[in-house]
Enzyme design. Structure first.
Site, mmCIF file in Angstrom:
data_model
loop_
_atom_site.group_PDB
_atom_site.id
_atom_site.type_symbol
_atom_site.label_atom_id
_atom_site.label_comp_id
_atom_site.label_asym_id
_atom_site.label_seq_id
_atom_site.Cartn_x
_atom_site.Cartn_y
_atom_site.Cartn_z
ATOM 1 N N ILE A 94 47.864 42.119 28.454
ATOM 2 C CA ILE A 94 48.819 41.080 28.862
ATOM 3 C C ILE A 94 50.129 41.281 28.113
ATOM 4 O O ILE A 94 50.141 41.401 26.891
ATOM 5 C CB ILE A 94 48.261 39.677 28.545
ATOM 6 N N CYS A 95 51.226 41.305 28.857
ATOM 7 C CA CYS A 95 52.557 41.390 28.252
ATOM 8 C C CYS A 95 53.097 39.962 28.131
ATOM 9 O O CYS A 95 53.581 39.379 29.096
ATOM 10 C CB CYS A 95 53.484 42.250 29.112
#
Length: 190
Positions: A94-95
């Site tokens: 996840i960014c």
């Protein structure tokens, strides 16, 4: 320090589950009480009101907490594959800024992080994508993006199970029904 903090969070979640304050958080628990550093969560977007792209979806996340917590953020990844501009489809990475050391605050807890991830589902950031194809579709073809998201949810079977009774069980008035081909989507009107 990390164990004590995690047990405090766990005891708080047992007394007042996150699903009471946010029905999109189905569960948040350590995988085993023997290892408080590995957690699992299930989040959902049960209705179209919750999200125009991810409605009807439910995803499992893994949460690996280091012994430096809360001074360092945990590593959170999607176990259930999800099409999203800021989530790697293959690895589940996840960014999200607050999951990085330089933006992390010890004041946040695991529930706050799940809320931030739910907000990321609602408001993707296509300018810093991990999934470039999804980001381009999101920017230039929202209908195509919705189709890709819903097809992937159908393919991996990540729809909310309407047969199970949970705090977020979908009622007959907003239940989403799909045929097995994924081509028809309709809402049941009670």
């Amino acid at each position: 320090m990390a164990e004590r903090r995690l047990f405090q969070e766990y005891n708080r979640y047992k007394k007042s589950p996150p699903s009471k304050s946010n029905p999109q958080i189905i569960s948040l628990n350590p995988i085993s009480e023997d290892n408080i550093f590995n957690w699992q969560a299930i989040i959902s977007k049960p209705t179209k009101k919750d999200n125009p792209f991810y409605y009807g979806g439910q995803w499992k996340l893994s949460i690996a907490v280091s012994r430096q917590y809360p001074l360092e953020p945990p590593v959170i990844k999607f176990i259930t594959p999800i099409v999203h501009p800021n989530i790697n489809l293959k690895t589940g990475e996840i960014c999200l800024d607050i999951l990085k050391k330089d933006a992390w605050s010890p004041a946040w807890n695991l529930e706050h992080l799940l809320v931030a991830i739910l907000m990321l589902l609602d408001s993707p950031e296509p300018d810093s994508p991990l999934n470039i194809d999804a980001a381009n579709l999101y920017r230039h073809d929202p209908v195509g993006f919705q189709s890709m998201v819903q097809f992937n949810m159908w393919k991996v079977g990540s729809f909310v199970d309407v047969k199970k009774s949970t705090p977020t069980t979908i009622t007959k008035s907003n239940q989403v029904i799909r045929d097995v081909s994924g081509s028809k989507i309709r809402a049941i009107i009670a």
